[in-house]
Design an enzyme around this catalytic site. Sequence first.
Site, short mmCIF file in Angstrom:
data_model
loop_
_atom_site.label_atom_id
_atom_site.label_comp_id
_atom_site.label_asym_id
_atom_site.label_seq_id
_atom_site.Cartn_x
_atom_site.Cartn_y
_atom_site.Cartn_z
NE ARG A 20 -2.45 -1.95 3.13
CZ ARG A 20 -2.88 -2.12 4.39
NH1 ARG A 20 -3.87 -1.38 4.84
NH2 ARG A 20 -2.31 -3.01 5.18
N GLY A 89 3.24 -15.63 7.17
CA GLY A 89 2.46 -15.14 8.30
C GLY A 89 3.34 -14.79 9.49
N GLY A 114 8.21 -3.89 12.76
CA GLY A 114 9.07 -2.84 12.21
C GLY A 114 8.33 -1.65 11.66
CD GLU A 177 -5.47 -11.76 13.00
OE1 GLU A 177 -5.22 -10.80 12.24
OE2 GLU A 177 -5.15 -11.75 14.21
NE ARG A 355 27.65 23.76 -1.72
CZ ARG A 355 28.46 23.90 -2.77
NH1 ARG A 355 28.63 25.09 -3.32
NH2 ARG A 355 29.07 22.85 -3.28
CG ASN A 399 34.19 43.75 6.12
OD1 ASN A 399 33.28 43.66 6.91
ND2 ASN A 399 34.00 44.15 4.87
CE1 TYR A 409 36.35 21.99 -11.00
CE2 TYR A 409 34.44 23.06 -11.99
CZ TYR A 409 35.27 21.95 -11.86
OH TYR A 409 35.00 20.82 -12.60
C1 UD1 Z 1 -1.44 -8.64 12.84
C2 UD1 Z 1 -2.11 -9.55 13.86
C3 UD1 Z 1 -3.38 -8.86 14.37
C4 UD1 Z 1 -3.04 -7.51 14.95
C5 UD1 Z 1 -2.27 -6.67 13.93
C6 UD1 Z 1 -1.78 -5.41 14.59
C7 UD1 Z 1 -1.58 -11.82 13.20
C8 UD1 Z 1 -2.09 -13.05 12.58
N1 UD1 Z 1 -2.43 -10.80 13.24
O1 UD1 Z 1 -2.32 -8.52 11.74
O2 UD1 Z 1 -4.01 -9.65 15.34
O3 UD1 Z 1 -4.20 -6.83 15.36
O4 UD1 Z 1 -1.13 -7.39 13.43
O5 UD1 Z 1 -1.19 -4.59 13.63
O6 UD1 Z 1 -0.46 -11.77 13.66
N2 UD1 Z 1 5.26 -9.87 8.84
C9 UD1 Z 1 6.40 -10.56 8.53
N3 UD1 Z 1 6.30 -11.77 7.90
C10 UD1 Z 1 5.10 -12.32 7.59
C11 UD1 Z 1 3.93 -11.60 7.90
C12 UD1 Z 1 4.05 -10.39 8.54
O7 UD1 Z 1 7.50 -10.11 8.80
O8 UD1 Z 1 5.10 -13.41 7.03
C13 UD1 Z 1 5.38 -8.58 9.50
C14 UD1 Z 1 4.90 -7.45 8.62
O9 UD1 Z 1 5.98 -6.88 7.92
C15 UD1 Z 1 4.30 -6.48 9.62
C16 UD1 Z 1 3.85 -7.36 10.76
O10 UD1 Z 1 4.53 -8.58 10.62
O11 UD1 Z 1 5.25 -5.56 10.11
C17 UD1 Z 1 2.37 -7.57 10.80
O12 UD1 Z 1 1.96 -8.19 9.64
P1 UD1 Z 1 0.57 -7.91 8.98
O13 UD1 Z 1 0.40 -8.80 7.85
O14 UD1 Z 1 0.41 -6.45 8.75
O15 UD1 Z 1 -0.42 -8.37 10.15
P2 UD1 Z 1 -1.91 -7.94 10.29
O16 UD1 Z 1 -2.73 -8.63 9.30
O17 UD1 Z 1 -1.99 -6.46 10.33
#
Ligand code: UD1
Length: 498
Positions: A20, A89, A114, A177, A355, A399, A409
């Site tokens: 997004r 996930g 992050g 969720e 600069r 001054n 240059y």
């Molecule tokens: C997740 C939570 C949800 C919570 C929400 C808060 C789960 C299943 N759901 O949902 O309950 O309310 O966060 O913001 O955990 N990421 C990875 N690797 C992955 C998937 C995600 O590093 O495989 C990281 C993403 O970069 C992100 C964070 O985990 O920073 C959350 O992932 P995202 O997919 O946004 O979770 P949500 O669906 O928002």
Amino acid sequence: MLPAGSLTAAIVLAAGEGTRMCSAIPKVLHPLAGRPLVEHAVRATAELSPEHLVVVIGHGRDAVDAHLRGVATALGREVRTAVQTRLGGTGHAVGVAMGLLPAGLSGTVLVTYGDVPLLDATTLTGLISAHHSAGHAVTVLSAMVEDPTGYGRVLREPGDEPSDPAAVEGAVTAIVEHRDATAAQRAIREINAGVYAFDATALRTALDRLAPANSQGELYLTDVLRLARERGLPVGAHRCDDPWLIAGVNDRVQLAAVGAELNRRLLERWMRAGVTVIDPGSVWLDADVQLAPDVVLHHGVQLRSGTMVGPSTTIGPDSTLSGCTVGAGSTLVRTHAVDAVVGDGVQIGPFAYLRPGSRIGEQAKVGTFVETKNADVGPRAKVPHLSYVGDATIGEGSNIGAATVFVNYDGVSKHRVVVGAHARTGADNMFVAPVTIGDGAYTAAGSVITEDVPPGALGVARGRQRNVEGWVYRRRPGTLAAEAAQRAQVAADQTPQE
Ligand code: UD1
Ligand code: CA
């Protein structure tokens, strides 16, 4: 502060794609207050001194990893990265991070995101402390929000279908969720912020049992709560009701909103520490900026990373400083400065451009429409008007005349100009580098100085003036100029001579 050794590991999830953002830059590298999103998260967790700090990276991993190397150096600690090659996930991501850590890991594991930049060490410390004092296997950071759409909902006893969605009394049973929730569950306003404290052993056990039995076919970290509870382990929630602290950034609208809030908080902190901010809505600070008491910031001021401002210095209106050190009691008006060092009691601007490598000595002046670069302007020296000072040293108390160019240059290389102490150089000079103007020397206005001027000498380097009498009468007869000259001539002729 947590007691030393309270936190075994902190895991920051940052592998997500950030579609997004519609950006070529990985989402977690978009900056907020001068730092990428992920750096905010890493710095907050590092404040808790976890034994291991692991960031799970995936999308844009090379760029994210490169940035994290720099953060590790800045923090003086190890920051490891675990690569999640396929987004399976949040549960999968934590599993990848755990794979990097010793198998027999015990103690507490913190998980954060992050892309939640305002989450601070104080809140995380509160979560860990609550986790420890309650003796939980899992403690989730939760929040009551106005609009819980999209978030996971915290389910509590007595049943999974709450009769009163506002109730936050019963023991936590699970997280569901949004997309997997029933209509009654969707009415719950207590959400999962996505931040957790886990007992390491309970986490490992549950991760091994996660199954993608949900609408997204992913391994959900949230299922660890349910699995732990099924094994009779206590789980709970720790509330954080400041919605900004847990606000995630998913698109640029949220980036701007969270950025504005962070800026508001930074300004408030500095105002409480003795800084006057005339118009907080128009002043922007990076997170690492340092300001002394009685600094005054006028409207339209941006202070970027690495900037430090000493006491009683006034900046603005309309000034941007980046990587600058400014002393005490100085005034910078409509100034753009990058990697410059400004001493005490200095006047800069209006409309000055400092600069990199500009060093302005105490009580010196760099005035209107003056550009400096790689230049030492000595104490009490002045470059008041319309000048370019590149690759130069100007001695104490000298001054520089208006409209002077330090011609550094030659089209191939840069050379240096040295002006000694207490020199007085004329207006509209060109100092063709390399060249030296001695201590106490003068130069005549309009000179193109190509040879050294010895101390105490006057350097003159320009054509002598010649007036061609009557030229306008002969060559421009009948013009307004000729008529004006004629009138002046008549008036002069009629003036009685002494
Ligand atoms: C997740 C939570 C949800 C919570 C929400 C808060 C789960 C299943 N759901 O949902 O309950 O309310 O966060 O913001 O955990 N990421 C990875 N690797 C992955 C998937 C995600 O590093 O495989 C990281 C993403 O970069 C992100 C964070 O985990 O920073 C959350 O992932 P995202 O997919 O946004 O979770 P949500 O669906 O928002
Ligand atoms: Ca999210």
